[in-house]
Scaffold this motif. Structure first.
Motif, PDB file in Angstrom:
ATOM      1  N   ALA A 158       1.394   3.026 -10.735  1.00 29.45           N
ATOM      2  CA  ALA A 158       0.347   3.117 -10.037  1.00 29.45           C
ATOM      3  C   ALA A 158      -0.059   1.574  -9.717  1.00 29.45           C
ATOM      4  CB  ALA A 158      -0.867   3.850 -10.778  1.00 29.45           C
ATOM      5  N   ASP A 159      -0.085   0.729 -10.610  1.00 31.65           N
ATOM      6  CA  ASP A 159      -0.599  -0.595 -10.386  1.00 31.65           C
ATOM      7  C   ASP A 159       0.775  -1.573 -10.132  1.00 31.65           C
ATOM      8  OD1 ASP A 159      -3.070   0.064 -11.215  1.00 31.65           O
ATOM      9  OD2 ASP A 159      -2.728  -0.193 -13.319  1.00 31.65           O
ATOM     10  N   ARG A 160       1.700  -1.111  -9.858  1.00 27.10           N
ATOM     11  CA  ARG A 160       2.912  -1.990  -9.348  1.00 27.10           C
ATOM     12  C   ARG A 160       2.669  -2.343  -7.606  1.00 27.10           C
ATOM     13  NH1 ARG A 160       7.817  -1.947 -12.474  1.00 27.10           N
ATOM     14  NH2 ARG A 160       7.461  -0.709 -14.313  1.00 27.10           N
ATOM     15  N   TRP A 161       3.511  -3.171  -7.395  1.00 30.13           N
ATOM     16  CA  TRP A 161       3.442  -3.365  -5.897  1.00 30.13           C
ATOM     17  C   TRP A 161       3.222  -2.291  -4.777  1.00 30.13           C
ATOM     18  CZ3 TRP A 161       2.294  -8.192  -4.670  1.00 30.13           C
ATOM     19  CH2 TRP A 161       2.847  -9.056  -5.608  1.00 30.13           C
ATOM     20  N   HIS A 162       2.467  -2.128  -4.161  1.00 32.28           N
ATOM     21  CA  HIS A 162       2.217  -0.980  -3.332  1.00 32.28           C
ATOM     22  C   HIS A 162       2.959  -1.114  -2.080  1.00 32.28           C
ATOM     23  CE1 HIS A 162      -0.836   2.318  -2.640  1.00 32.28           C
ATOM     24  NE2 HIS A 162      -1.137   1.770  -1.435  1.00 32.28           N
ATOM     25  N   ASP A 163       2.804   0.071  -1.518  1.00 31.77           N
ATOM     26  CA  ASP A 163       3.779   0.255  -0.218  1.00 31.77           C
ATOM     27  C   ASP A 163       3.304  -0.983   0.714  1.00 31.77           C
ATOM     28  OD1 ASP A 163       3.581   3.779   0.037  1.00 31.77           O
ATOM     29  OD2 ASP A 163       4.849   2.570  -1.159  1.00 31.77           O
ATOM     30  N   ALA A 164       4.378  -1.243   1.655  1.00 35.83           N
ATOM     31  CA  ALA A 164       4.390  -2.251   2.594  1.00 35.83           C
ATOM     32  C   ALA A 164       3.172  -2.374   3.655  1.00 35.83           C
ATOM     33  CB  ALA A 164       5.787  -2.488   2.976  1.00 35.83           C
ATOM     34  N   GLU A 165       2.825  -1.073   3.845  1.00 41.20           N
ATOM     35  CA  GLU A 165       1.942  -0.612   5.067  1.00 41.20           C
ATOM     36  C   GLU A 165       0.696   0.152   4.390  1.00 41.20           C
ATOM     37  OE1 GLU A 165       3.157   0.193   8.675  1.00 41.20           O
ATOM     38  OE2 GLU A 165       5.147  -0.623   8.483  1.00 41.20           O
ATOM     39  N   CYS A 166      -0.134  -0.732   3.603  1.00 40.61           N
ATOM     40  CA  CYS A 166      -1.503  -0.072   3.061  1.00 40.61           C
ATOM     41  C   CYS A 166      -2.425   0.106   4.206  1.00 40.61           C
ATOM     42  CB  CYS A 166      -1.707  -0.962   1.994  1.00 40.61           C
ATOM     43  SG  CYS A 166      -3.355  -0.432   1.200  1.00 40.61           S
ATOM     44  N   SER A 167      -2.748   0.972   4.756  1.00 39.98           N
ATOM     45  CA  SER A 167      -3.988   1.285   5.623  1.00 39.98           C
ATOM     46  C   SER A 167      -5.154   0.694   5.404  1.00 39.98           C
ATOM     47  CB  SER A 167      -4.129   2.647   6.012  1.00 39.98           C
ATOM     48  OG  SER A 167      -4.448   3.520   4.916  1.00 39.98           O
ATOM     49  N   PHE A 168      -5.408   0.530   3.984  1.00 43.34           N
ATOM     50  CA  PHE A 168      -6.856  -0.113   3.571  1.00 43.34           C
ATOM     51  C   PHE A 168      -6.606  -1.508   3.903  1.00 43.34           C
ATOM     52  CE2 PHE A 168      -9.480  -2.022   0.320  1.00 43.34           C
ATOM     53  CZ  PHE A 168     -10.404  -1.339   0.476  1.00 43.34           C
ATOM     54  N   HIS A 169      -5.588  -2.204   3.838  1.00 40.78           N
ATOM     55  CA  HIS A 169      -5.677  -3.757   4.181  1.00 40.78           C
ATOM     56  C   HIS A 169      -4.933  -3.925   5.375  1.00 40.78           C
ATOM     57  CE1 HIS A 169      -6.553  -4.805   0.043  1.00 40.78           C
ATOM     58  NE2 HIS A 169      -5.694  -4.127  -0.287  1.00 40.78           N
ATOM     59  N   GLU A 170      -4.654  -2.841   6.100  1.00 46.96           N
ATOM     60  CA  GLU A 170      -3.992  -3.038   7.475  1.00 46.96           C
ATOM     61  C   GLU A 170      -2.896  -4.030   7.296  1.00 46.96           C
ATOM     62  OE1 GLU A 170      -6.636  -3.359  10.716  1.00 46.96           O
ATOM     63  OE2 GLU A 170      -8.004  -1.623   9.722  1.00 46.96           O
ATOM     64  N   THR A 171      -2.150  -4.001   6.315  1.00 49.22           N
ATOM     65  CA  THR A 171      -0.917  -4.952   6.128  1.00 49.22           C
ATOM     66  C   THR A 171       0.023  -4.496   7.078  1.00 49.22           C
ATOM     67  OG1 THR A 171      -1.700  -5.351   3.899  1.00 49.22           O
ATOM     68  CG2 THR A 171       0.467  -5.919   4.569  1.00 49.22           C
ATOM     69  N   THR A 172       0.817  -5.242   7.755  1.00 52.22           N
ATOM     70  CA  THR A 172       1.866  -4.924   8.549  1.00 52.22           C
ATOM     71  C   THR A 172       3.103  -5.211   7.793  1.00 52.22           C
ATOM     72  OG1 THR A 172       2.004  -6.881   9.731  1.00 52.22           O
ATOM     73  CG2 THR A 172       0.729  -5.130  10.484  1.00 52.22           C
TER      74      THR A 172
END
Length: 150
Positions: A23-37
């Motif tokens: 749960a606390d590991r590296w998150h999916d590459a496209e987190c909609s919360f941060h709008e990371t692409t």
């Protein structure tokens, strides 16, 4: 899977533990919360970014809820098994079954039979796949209304 779903329970507990640890590991590459692409994260740690959104907390809440369901099922199966052992011991002595123990067995057996498919559905959410469904003879046959152990 064993008759009472023991293998399934062990597998599910392991899957819940892994999900909770991840749960606390590296998150999916496209987190909609941060709008990371995907382009943004390629530069960061080989394709992932550390996320502080509610995703990890949500995973931990789900794991805790699933563990409660497993615990409830395990306690029900334990009551059923203890009651069955008491009834068998009484039969071996030739005594009449204790009505309270018989009622406990009937209730726990019925509840466990109805809960096992729900436990299987929980496991499917974690990736469990089984060739044969519970309805095809895996696990205990759900009793019909009025079934009694005599």
């Amino acid at each position: 899977m064993t008759a009472q779903g023991g293998d399934l329970l062990a597998w599910l507990e392991s899957a819940i533990t892994k999900a909770e640890a991840d749960a606390d590991r590296w998150h999916d590459a496209e987190c909609s919360f941060h709008e990371t692409t995907l382009i943004d994260v390629t530069v960061l740690q080989g394709g992932a970014t550390l996320c502080d959104c509610e995703g990890p907390a949500s995973v931990r809440r789900r794991c805790a809820a699933d563990r409660k369901a497993l615990s409830f099922y395990s306690e029900t199966v334990a009551i059923r098994d203890r009651s069955a052992a008491t009834l068998r011991a009484g039969q071996e002595r030739g005594s009449e079954p204790d009505r309270r123990v018989l009622d406990d067995w009937n209730r726990a057996n019925r509840e466990a039979a109805h809960m096992l498919p729900l436990i299987q559905l929980l496991a499917e959410g974690y990736g469990w796949a089984e060739e044969t469904s519970l309805a095809d003879g895996q696990g205990q046959t759900p009793p019909t209304e009025g079934d009694r152990m005599t």
